[in-house]
Design an enzyme around this catalytic site. Structure first.
Site, PDB file in Angstrom:
ATOM      1  N   ARG A   1     -26.712  -5.132  -8.141  1.00  0.00           N
ATOM      2  CA  ARG A   1     -26.715  -4.471  -6.844  1.00  0.00           C
ATOM      3  C   ARG A   1     -27.006  -2.987  -7.025  1.00  0.00           C
ATOM      4  O   ARG A   1     -26.471  -2.343  -7.924  1.00  0.00           O
ATOM      5  CB  ARG A   1     -25.340  -4.617  -6.155  1.00  0.00           C
ATOM      6  CG  ARG A   1     -25.004  -6.038  -5.798  1.00  0.00           C
ATOM      7  CD  ARG A   1     -24.997  -6.348  -4.314  1.00  0.00           C
ATOM      8  NE  ARG A   1     -26.045  -5.778  -3.511  1.00  0.00           N
ATOM      9  CZ  ARG A   1     -25.855  -5.112  -2.374  1.00  0.00           C
ATOM     10  NH1 ARG A   1     -24.647  -4.934  -1.928  1.00  0.00           N
ATOM     11  NH2 ARG A   1     -26.868  -4.655  -1.668  1.00  0.00           N
TER      12      ARG A   1
ATOM     13  N   TYR B   1     -23.767  -2.726 -10.150  1.00  0.00           N
ATOM     14  CA  TYR B   1     -23.017  -3.794 -10.846  1.00  0.00           C
ATOM     15  C   TYR B   1     -23.777  -5.118 -10.749  1.00  0.00           C
ATOM     16  O   TYR B   1     -24.507  -5.353  -9.790  1.00  0.00           O
ATOM     17  CB  TYR B   1     -21.592  -3.936 -10.286  1.00  0.00           C
ATOM     18  CG  TYR B   1     -21.486  -4.207  -8.804  1.00  0.00           C
ATOM     19  CD1 TYR B   1     -21.652  -5.492  -8.290  1.00  0.00           C
ATOM     20  CD2 TYR B   1     -21.199  -3.177  -7.920  1.00  0.00           C
ATOM     21  CE1 TYR B   1     -21.536  -5.742  -6.936  1.00  0.00           C
ATOM     22  CE2 TYR B   1     -21.077  -3.408  -6.558  1.00  0.00           C
ATOM     23  CZ  TYR B   1     -21.254  -4.702  -6.076  1.00  0.00           C
ATOM     24  OH  TYR B   1     -21.145  -4.924  -4.724  1.00  0.00           O
TER      25      TYR B   1
ATOM     26  N   HIS C   1     -20.117   0.408   1.403  1.00  0.00           N
ATOM     27  CA  HIS C   1     -19.961  -0.440   2.584  1.00  0.00           C
ATOM     28  C   HIS C   1     -19.341   0.382   3.711  1.00  0.00           C
ATOM     29  O   HIS C   1     -18.443   1.200   3.467  1.00  0.00           O
ATOM     30  CB  HIS C   1     -19.044  -1.619   2.276  1.00  0.00           C
ATOM     31  CG  HIS C   1     -19.580  -2.543   1.218  1.00  0.00           C
ATOM     32  ND1 HIS C   1     -20.472  -3.548   1.497  1.00  0.00           N
ATOM     33  CD2 HIS C   1     -19.363  -2.599  -0.117  1.00  0.00           C
ATOM     34  CE1 HIS C   1     -20.768  -4.193   0.376  1.00  0.00           C
ATOM     35  NE2 HIS C   1     -20.111  -3.635  -0.621  1.00  0.00           N
TER      36      HIS C   1
ATOM     37  N   HIS D   1     -24.189   1.398  -3.710  1.00  0.00           N
ATOM     38  CA  HIS D   1     -24.068   1.275  -2.249  1.00  0.00           C
ATOM     39  C   HIS D   1     -22.633   1.524  -1.828  1.00  0.00           C
ATOM     40  O   HIS D   1     -21.695   1.351  -2.607  1.00  0.00           O
ATOM     41  CB  HIS D   1     -24.518  -0.113  -1.773  1.00  0.00           C
ATOM     42  CG  HIS D   1     -23.671  -1.221  -2.324  1.00  0.00           C
ATOM     43  ND1 HIS D   1     -23.868  -1.743  -3.579  1.00  0.00           N
ATOM     44  CD2 HIS D   1     -22.609  -1.884  -1.807  1.00  0.00           C
ATOM     45  CE1 HIS D   1     -22.969  -2.689  -3.808  1.00  0.00           C
ATOM     46  NE2 HIS D   1     -22.183  -2.785  -2.755  1.00  0.00           N
TER      47      HIS D   1
ATOM     48  N   TYR E   1     -14.934  -2.677  -8.608  1.00  0.00           N
ATOM     49  CA  TYR E   1     -14.064  -2.584  -7.435  1.00  0.00           C
ATOM     50  C   TYR E   1     -12.611  -2.797  -7.842  1.00  0.00           C
ATOM     51  O   TYR E   1     -12.317  -3.530  -8.781  1.00  0.00           O
ATOM     52  CB  TYR E   1     -14.393  -3.694  -6.430  1.00  0.00           C
ATOM     53  CG  TYR E   1     -15.640  -3.475  -5.613  1.00  0.00           C
ATOM     54  CD1 TYR E   1     -15.621  -2.672  -4.483  1.00  0.00           C
ATOM     55  CD2 TYR E   1     -16.828  -4.103  -5.959  1.00  0.00           C
ATOM     56  CE1 TYR E   1     -16.760  -2.492  -3.716  1.00  0.00           C
ATOM     57  CE2 TYR E   1     -17.980  -3.929  -5.200  1.00  0.00           C
ATOM     58  CZ  TYR E   1     -17.936  -3.119  -4.085  1.00  0.00           C
ATOM     59  OH  TYR E   1     -19.064  -2.941  -3.321  1.00  0.00           O
TER      60      TYR E   1
HETATM   61 FE   LIG Z   1     -20.505  -4.077  -2.708  1.00  0.00          FE
END
Ligand SMILES: [Fe+2]
Length: 235
Positions: A153, A143, A158, A156, A104
């Site tokens: 995870r 990640y 959000h 995905h 991110y």
């Molecule tokens: Fe996330």
């Protein structure tokens, strides 16, 4: 009769789900207090005038910088509908996601994966008269997230939906149908099994952009027995 959003509804993840470690500290210790009536501000503002408030749509996340981001281009398209399957127009959908390597753009994301200078990972669109929306992005990577030893995870995206008023809000996550990490993900597994598949987008060849991008359908249901689960960002 359902009189409002209840955290413990059958389709929703419980506040406390011990395998998802941070729910232990943040779940309430006391019974919830139902707010009997929303205030005028919560029910009326900002009345769906999203473009004036937030600026024009950012529907293509692959064209926000000087060059294209690294990754598999994907088109995500769908419809926002209510519990009676009626379209929900003029709904703001905001999305945020990591890049193709799973990183991110965020000060607290210190995972050792490269930042892509051509990808921010934030977009927004407003549903049309038929409740439809269309986004272009790249597929996010998986990640690690430290929930437990070797926790990863699944890929995905959000999503945050805002309807005509502040009270009409859904925050959820979109997953991909070919991802083996979903079934061992503590966050996805906090959602009851019957409702979990509602967060998984459907590959659709008709939604692909030929010779350019893969295509997925992700319909979002607000309330009712088919409601899309509320799944907050992790932390
Ligand atoms: Fe996330």
């Amino acid at each position: 009769m359902q009189t409002g959003f209840t955290r413990e509804d059958a389709s929703q993840p419980p506040s406390l789900f011990p395998p998802y470690a941070s729910t232990i500290a943040r779940s309430p210790r006391h019974a919830l207090i139902r707010i009997p009536q929303h205030t005028l501000t919560e029910c009326s503002g900002p009345a769906g005038d999203w473009t004036r408030l937030m600026g024009p749509a950012m529907a293509d996340l692959t064209r926000q910088h000087a060059a294209e981001p690294i990754g598999q281009r994907i088109r995500i398209s769908g419809q926002v509908i209510d519990e009676d399957r009626r379209p929900v127009p003029h709904t703001m959908i905001e999305i945020w996601q990591c890049n193709a390597a799973g990183r991110y753009i965020h000060a607290k994301d210190q995972w050792d994966a490269p930042i892509d200078p051509n990808f921010t990972g934030a977009g927004r669109v407003v549903t049309d008269e038929k409740g439809r929306y269309d986004l272009m992005t790249i597929r996010p990577g998986a990640y690690p997230w430290g929930n437990h030893k070797n926790a990863w995870r699944p890929s995905h995206i959000h999503l945050s939906l805002l309807g005509p008023a502040f009270a009409t809000r859904l925050v959820t996550q979109l997953y991909f149908p070919d991802d083996p990490l979903i079934e061992i993900d503590a966050i996805a597994n906090a959602v009851p099994l019957a409702a979990r598949a509602r967060m998984v987008a459907r590959f659709d060849i008709a939604t692909t952009q030929p010779n350019y991008a893969l295509g997925y359908i992700f319909d979002i249901v607000l309330r009712g027995q088919d409601t899309t689960p509320f799944e907050a960002p992790h932390g």
